[in-house]
Design a protein around this motif. Structure first.
Motif, short mmCIF file in Angstrom:
data_model
loop_
_atom_site.label_atom_id
_atom_site.label_comp_id
_atom_site.label_asym_id
_atom_site.label_seq_id
_atom_site.Cartn_x
_atom_site.Cartn_y
_atom_site.Cartn_z
N THR A 37 0.85 -1.19 0.00
CA THR A 37 0.00 0.00 0.00
C THR A 37 0.89 1.24 0.00
O THR A 37 2.12 1.15 0.17
CB THR A 37 -0.90 0.05 1.25
OG1 THR A 37 -0.05 0.25 2.41
CG2 THR A 37 -1.67 -1.23 1.43
N GLN A 38 0.27 2.40 -0.11
CA GLN A 38 1.04 3.64 -0.08
C GLN A 38 1.81 3.79 1.23
O GLN A 38 2.88 4.38 1.27
CB GLN A 38 0.08 4.83 -0.26
CG GLN A 38 0.77 6.17 -0.34
CD GLN A 38 -0.21 7.28 -0.65
OE1 GLN A 38 -0.91 7.24 -1.66
NE2 GLN A 38 -0.29 8.27 0.22
N ASP A 281 -4.49 6.27 -1.72
CA ASP A 281 -4.63 4.81 -1.72
C ASP A 281 -6.02 4.45 -1.22
O ASP A 281 -6.27 4.27 -0.03
CB ASP A 281 -3.55 4.18 -0.82
CG ASP A 281 -3.42 2.69 -1.08
OD1 ASP A 281 -4.45 2.04 -1.34
OD2 ASP A 281 -2.29 2.18 -1.02
#
Length: 554
Positions: A37-38, A281
């Motif tokens: 994920t970010q 995200d």
């Protein structure tokens, strides 16, 4: 929640499937590194029941409006009450901002949210105000400005969000209400407030944030005594799990400070809310809101011992991300902010403001601000997502990510709680700076893609032919001249003996470390300006004058 034998079979099949997919990706030149994920949490390309094998429906999910509130704080979701739409406004002087506010409310805005109020600790006629008045929000010098700002605004019908914890501004809002015959106990709203180390003894005498907590708890039952802002910290660069951990730590710290002042935990926690961000995200952001509600509920009930279910609920306002908006190809910001707003809606926000696409260029134009409001209205009225409570709940991916965010945030929270108070707050600042640095490096290396900045950029020919021309709002230096005239007229009209007496009373309160809100109401009611109040405070506390443009007043 699932049959162990079935889960085991799915897990085995999943492992075999992922092996075959990895071979295909390898031959096709697909990504070699695992996806994340970010915020850096591990991310699978596909989720199955095996990824949520430990999920306990009753303990981890439950129903909306029930502990641990993963699925929302209200049993009816948005079906009986949609989120409050409070676009942030702050332009020129009180008159220009009032006009913009009234315009947006005619367009369907339902909350009051104004930035710039009381940020500086000097007046508009100070040399330090050169170039600032009306540039970064509305400038407020005295009660006369607040009266103008709220002109035509029904203070009984609208919830007021005070951005920043300036006590003089808070006192002005209460004074205007009093002048209109509205008991402050009937006011509904929020002040952006949370407690940081400071003050004397267990009661933290001299800590203005605790003064606000105490005053609101004792006199304003419908007013949120604290809106704990981690959105701005997120905009400085921290990650989603850090946003959750920072918010929960600061929230618990604030509640413990209230206990030191002798306040009731259930009463204070029931009027505490949060101010969160919405980043790019999308899936991680939806999971973040759910994880924060769950972690907060468990923290307040099981660790702090609150017994009122209203005290367990994490209610929050979302302002969409600013750090993700780009000056290049600015219309792309409309799409970014729309995705941020959709994540907030799916995550169950109680209140929302959507950044305008031209905020990277200047204070938003009326057209851009209206478009941001329409974005909220389209999501609420046309997308259909408000008809179902926690519509992404039960998704293998969302449930797995929710657990990941909660676990990462819980580990951070335990780390902060093991530190001395000041060191814990310093650690949050250091982590934010480190993450901001990593983020910029990732953008510079092209690892984190930003359309229009490090990919799909425009060449000179596209600049001329393919991009619409954006007319940014231009700064009007005449706002300062106008504001100074208003300030001087107010000083000339006020009762000098009343102003002097109120100033003396305020100084005594500062020196005695009394709750500063009541004498502040007296001071602003005598039309003392924020600059004058700041000098009284500094003299009483023996602090040197240091000009600041953010959050004077604690």
């Amino acid at each position: 929640m699932y049959d162990p034998e079935v889960l085991a079979a799915i897990a085995a099949a999943q492992a075999d499937y992922e092996r075959r997919v990895a071979e295909i990706l390898g031959r096709a030149g697909g990504p070699e590194a695992p996806q994340r994920t970010q915020s850096g949490l591990p991310l699978r390309a596909l989720y199955t029941p095996a990824d949520v094998a430990g999920l306990d429906f009753a303990a981890d999910l439950g129903f909306p409006g029930e502990f641990p509130y993963t699925r929302g704080v209200r049993p009816t979701g948005y079906q009986t009450k949609e989120w409050t739409r409070r676009q942030v406004v702050g332009i020129g002087t009180a008159e220009e901002t009032n006009q913009r506010l009234r315009y947006l409310m005619k367009q369907g805005q339902t909350g009051f949210s104004v930035c710039g109020m009381g940020y500086a600790n000097y007046d508009s006629d100070s040399e330090h105000a050169l170039g600032f008045v009306g540039r970064g929000g509305v400038w407020i010098d005295t009660l006369a400005d607040m009266d103008t700002l709220l002109d035509g605004i029904d203070m009984r019908a609208v919830t007021i969000n005070q951005i920043g914890s300036s006590i003089p501004i808070f006192a002005m809002i209460l004074t205007v209400a009093g002048a209109r015959g509205i008991p402050i106990g009937e006011l509904r709203g929020t002040i952006q407030n949370w407690v940081t180390p400071g003050g004397e003894g267990e009661a933290r005498r001299g800590n203005g944030s605790v003064d606000i907590l105490e005053f609101c708890t004792r006199h304003m039952p419908h007013w949120n005594n604290s809106s704990i802002s981690v959105r701005n910290t997120r905009d400085q660069g921290c990650t989603a799990p850090q946003e959750v951990a920072f918010g929960c730590f600061q929230g618990a710290y604030t509640l413990r400070a209230a206990l030191g002042r002798g306040l009731d935990l259930n009463q204070v926690a029931s009027r505490l809310s949060f101010f969160l961000s919405a980043e790019n995200d999308f899936l991680e952001e939806v999971a973040k809101y759910r994880a924060m509600r769950r972690l907060w509920a468990r923290l307040v009930r099981d660790r702090l011992g609150a017994t009122d279910p209203r005290a367990w609920t994490c209610r929050f306002h979302v302002q969409t991300s600013a750090i993700n908006l780009t000056r290049q190809q600015p219309l792309n910001n409309i799409i970014r902010s729309s995705l941020h707003a959709l994540a907030a809606a799916l995550g169950g926000a109680q209140s929302m403001s959507v950044n305008s696409f031209d905020e990277v260029l200047s204070i938003p134009t009326a057209a851009a601000a209206t478009l941001s409001l329409r974005t909220q209205q389209i999501i609420a009225c046309e997308s259909g997502v408000t008809k179902v409570m926690d519509p992404l709940g039960g998704s293998f991916c969302i449930e797995a990510l929710t657990a990941e965010v909660e676990a990462a945030a819980r580990a951070l929270l335990e780390r902060f709680e093991a530190l001395p108070d000041r060191e814990a707050f310093d650690a949050m600042d250091e982590m934010t700076q480190e993450e901001a640095f990593r983020r910029q490096q990732a953008i510079d290396r092209g690892e984190m893609k930003v359309v229009g900045v490090n990919c799909f950029t425009d060449g000179p020919e596209e600049d001329a032919a393919g991009q619409p021309q954006i007319e940014a709002l231009r700064y009007d230096p005449g706002h300062r001249d106008k504001q100074i005239r208003r300030l001087r007229e107010t000083r000339a009209r006020r009762d000098p003996r009343r102003a002097e007496a109120a100033g003396r009373r305020l100084a005594e309160a500062y020196r005695a470390k009394e709750n500063i809100v009541p004498p502040m109401i007296e001071a602003v009611g005598a039309y003392l300006s924020i600059g004058e109040i700041s000098r009284i405070r500094e003299e009483a506390l023996g602090e040197p004058f240091v000009p600041t443009t953010w959050n004077f007043g604690r």
